[in-house]
Design an enzyme around this catalytic site. Structure first.
Site, PDB file in Angstrom:
ATOM      1  CE  LYS A  17      -4.518   0.882   0.612  1.00 46.35           C
ATOM      2  NZ  LYS A  17      -5.694   0.156   0.171  1.00 46.35           N
ATOM      3  N   GLY A  24     -20.553   6.844   5.531  1.00 48.23           N
ATOM      4  CA  GLY A  24     -19.627   7.187   4.447  1.00 48.23           C
ATOM      5  C   GLY A  24     -20.239   6.779   3.116  1.00 48.23           C
ATOM      6  N   GLY A  83     -19.273   7.551  -0.067  1.00 48.80           N
ATOM      7  CA  GLY A  83     -18.389   7.909  -1.178  1.00 48.80           C
ATOM      8  C   GLY A  83     -18.626   6.937  -2.319  1.00 48.80           C
ATOM      9  CG  ASN A  84     -15.723   6.749  -5.430  1.00 44.40           C
ATOM     10  OD1 ASN A  84     -16.438   7.456  -6.125  1.00 44.40           O
ATOM     11  ND2 ASN A  84     -14.459   7.053  -5.179  1.00 44.40           N
ATOM     12  CB  VAL A  85     -17.302   1.679  -1.508  1.00 50.64           C
ATOM     13  CG1 VAL A  85     -17.848   0.315  -1.146  1.00 50.64           C
ATOM     14  CG2 VAL A  85     -15.945   1.543  -2.173  1.00 50.64           C
TER      15      VAL A  85
HETATM   16  P1  NAD Z   1     -14.394   7.767  -0.772  1.00 49.43           P
HETATM   17  O1  NAD Z   1     -13.314   8.696  -0.437  1.00 49.43           O
HETATM   18  O2  NAD Z   1     -15.035   7.809  -2.129  1.00 49.43           O
HETATM   19  O3  NAD Z   1     -15.580   7.913   0.292  1.00 49.43           O
HETATM   20  C1  NAD Z   1     -15.397   8.033   1.653  1.00 49.43           C
HETATM   21  C2  NAD Z   1     -16.585   8.824   2.175  1.00 49.43           C
HETATM   22  O4  NAD Z   1     -16.571   8.791   3.594  1.00 49.43           O
HETATM   23  C3  NAD Z   1     -16.557  10.298   1.766  1.00 49.43           C
HETATM   24  O5  NAD Z   1     -17.809  10.676   1.228  1.00 49.43           O
HETATM   25  C4  NAD Z   1     -16.255  11.038   3.083  1.00 49.43           C
HETATM   26  O6  NAD Z   1     -16.869  12.314   3.153  1.00 49.43           O
HETATM   27  C5  NAD Z   1     -16.868  10.089   4.081  1.00 49.43           C
HETATM   28  N1  NAD Z   1     -16.334  10.195   5.434  1.00 49.43           N
HETATM   29  C6  NAD Z   1     -15.041  10.330   5.835  1.00 49.43           C
HETATM   30  N2  NAD Z   1     -14.976  10.367   7.188  1.00 49.43           N
HETATM   31  C7  NAD Z   1     -16.254  10.235   7.630  1.00 49.43           C
HETATM   32  C8  NAD Z   1     -16.838  10.185   8.915  1.00 49.43           C
HETATM   33  N3  NAD Z   1     -16.094  10.298  10.019  1.00 49.43           N
HETATM   34  N4  NAD Z   1     -18.173  10.044   9.013  1.00 49.43           N
HETATM   35  C9  NAD Z   1     -18.943   9.939   7.897  1.00 49.43           C
HETATM   36  N5  NAD Z   1     -18.440   9.960   6.656  1.00 49.43           N
HETATM   37  C10 NAD Z   1     -17.108  10.109   6.519  1.00 49.43           C
HETATM   38  O7  NAD Z   1     -13.834   6.299  -0.460  1.00 49.43           O
HETATM   39  P2  NAD Z   1     -14.349   4.917  -1.036  1.00 49.43           P
HETATM   40  O8  NAD Z   1     -13.576   4.579  -2.247  1.00 49.43           O
HETATM   41  O9  NAD Z   1     -15.837   4.907  -1.092  1.00 49.43           O
HETATM   42  O10 NAD Z   1     -13.844   3.916   0.094  1.00 49.43           O
HETATM   43  C11 NAD Z   1     -14.501   3.865   1.356  1.00 49.43           C
HETATM   44  C12 NAD Z   1     -13.722   2.932   2.279  1.00 49.43           C
HETATM   45  O11 NAD Z   1     -13.639   1.640   1.706  1.00 49.43           O
HETATM   46  C13 NAD Z   1     -12.260   3.362   2.545  1.00 49.43           C
HETATM   47  O12 NAD Z   1     -11.915   3.016   3.862  1.00 49.43           O
HETATM   48  C14 NAD Z   1     -11.471   2.523   1.569  1.00 49.43           C
HETATM   49  O13 NAD Z   1     -10.153   2.308   2.003  1.00 49.43           O
HETATM   50  C15 NAD Z   1     -12.277   1.237   1.597  1.00 49.43           C
HETATM   51  N6  NAD Z   1     -12.120   0.444   0.382  1.00 49.43           N
HETATM   52  C16 NAD Z   1     -12.422   0.979  -0.832  1.00 49.43           C
HETATM   53  C17 NAD Z   1     -12.261   0.206  -1.978  1.00 49.43           C
HETATM   54  C18 NAD Z   1     -12.611   0.747  -3.328  1.00 49.43           C
HETATM   55  O14 NAD Z   1     -12.711  -0.036  -4.282  1.00 49.43           O
HETATM   56  N7  NAD Z   1     -12.846   2.046  -3.470  1.00 49.43           N
HETATM   57  C19 NAD Z   1     -11.799  -1.111  -1.871  1.00 49.43           C
HETATM   58  C20 NAD Z   1     -11.524  -1.643  -0.607  1.00 49.43           C
HETATM   59  C21 NAD Z   1     -11.689  -0.839   0.517  1.00 49.43           C
END
Ligand code: NAD
Length: 366
Positions: free
Chosen positions: A94, A194, A196-198
């Protein structure tokens, strides 16, 4: 001063790296610094027994460098176990870039970061994580072949997040089956932290299944938008654990299951995308004592790595979804193994991953 003589005090300074709580026999830790672009990054290569260390790059405004180091150590270790348990021939790595992705990320900085990745000759392969996009990976691709998660238009697998969300959904259904006797989430109160994307893609699957979804996010604008699009409720308070819910889905950042929250959690199942949800292993034991079923994060959020691995192994979208759907079976097996062995699901999953790595290591030695 004689530079050859190192005082005991200076030697002691090394302890915070190899002596970090999160240091777990990592093979290599690379500190990347470039004055011109302002790049400060750390690449953590935890283990390469099963293959090259693949894992995303996170850009985050860390409070200090120790926090960044701790994060990369924890995240890279998690990648080793994630790939091992998913059956991929990949090691765990990472990277973190210290800084604000919204204001400090430039094409020059990404290119420079790519050069550092390239210097490792393929031992570490990067991809996107929080604060990164497929477009950023396209820039990295200009200077190194050791990058995945590039745009579909450039021959890559594109944004992995929807696939990750599908895997989390599968893992959540398996955990529900284990806890409630049925994997049907219709009517279940699911709290997604949260979006976001996921998180947003997960909300889509949950709504389709008829779950009663509540969302929360730091961004009110985002909450309003997702709430409108999917017809789900928003929670704008700052004590989500005071809320009644069947399932808690942490999809923001890690360590939300900690000393402050553990006694407040009312959910019966925890299944989300965030990496390193348990602040410490002992929090997994406490969850188990409370009868809360925890679907280990690195087991159920493997959809993203399955997606990017397709770029290396050249399998198609159908195979990506088939492998991701299998997260349902893996999760159930882990929950059953944990119960049979009297350990937490997290420990059962780590043990299963370690067994695969140990087996490969002994095959390599013979
Ligand atoms: P992202 O940055 O698109 O979304 C994260 C969201 O969480 C954002 O909207 C942010 O505003 C919100 N957030 C941050 N802190 C917060 C809090 N304290 N309370 C409420 N909301 C909060 O990230 P993502 O790609 O959706 O990934 C989300 C999580 O999943 C991360 O921990 C990432 O490491 C993990 N993950 C993602 C993937 C992937 O394919 N994108 C794969 C494995 C793991």
């Amino acid at each position: 001063m004689n530079s050859q003589i190192i005082s005991a005090k200076e030697i002691a300074k090394a302890d915070p790296v190899f002596g970090q709580l999160s240091f777990d026999n990592h093979e290599q830790i690379v500190f990347c610094n470039d004055k011109d672009t302002g790049l400060k990054a750390i690449i953590g290569i935890h283990n390469t027994v099963l293959g090259p260390a693949l894992g995303g790059t996170r850009m985050w405004n860390y409070a200090n460098e120790w926090e960044a180091l701790n994060d990369v150590l924890r995240l890279s270790r998690g990648m080793t176990f994630k790939s091992a348990i998913t059956g991929l021939n990949l090691g765990g790595g990472k990277a973190v870039i210290i800084g604000d992705a919204k204001t400090q990320k430039t094409p020059e900085l990404m290119r420079k970061f790519g050069e550092f990745v390239n210097s490792l000759g393929g031992k570490y392969i990067t991809a996107e994580d929080v604060g990164m996009s497929t477009e950023d990976m396209d820039i990295v691709r200009e200077v190194t072949p050791h990058v995945t998660g590039i745009s579909e238009s450039k021959g890559g697998s594109g944004n992995p997040s929807p696939v990750t969300a599908y895997g989390v959904f599968m893992g959540m259904k398996a955990a529900a089956k284990y806890k409630f006797g049925s994997d049907n989430l219709n009517g279940k109160a699911v709290f997604v932290q949260g979006i976001g994307n996921v998180g947003e893609a997960l909300v889509g699957y949950l709504v389709k299944e008829g779950a009663n979804v509540t969302i929360t996010d730091l961004s009110e604008e985002r909450m309003d938008q997702v709430s409108r699009s999917y017809g789900v409720s928003s929670y704008k308070g700052n004590d989500i654990f005071s809320q009644t819910m069947d399932i808690y889905a942490p999809c923001a950042l890690g360590a939300t299951i900690n000393d402050d929250t553990i006694n407040k959690i009312k959910a019966q199942v925890i299944a989300g995308a965030a990496n390193n949800q348990l602040a410490e292993d002992r929090h997994g034991v406490l969850l188990q004592e409370k009868g809360i079923v925890y679907a280990p994060d690195f087991v159920i959020n493997a959809g993203g790595i399955i997606n990017v691995y397709a770029e290396l192994e050249k399998y198609d979208k159908q195979e990506i979804m088939r492998r991701t759907e299998n997260i349902y079976n893996t999760t159930l097996e882990i929950l059953e193994r944990a119960a049979a062995n009297g350990v937490t699901p997290n420990v059962a999953a780590v043990n299963t991953a370690k067994e695969r790595i140990a087996k490969r290591k002994s095959e390599q030695a013979n």
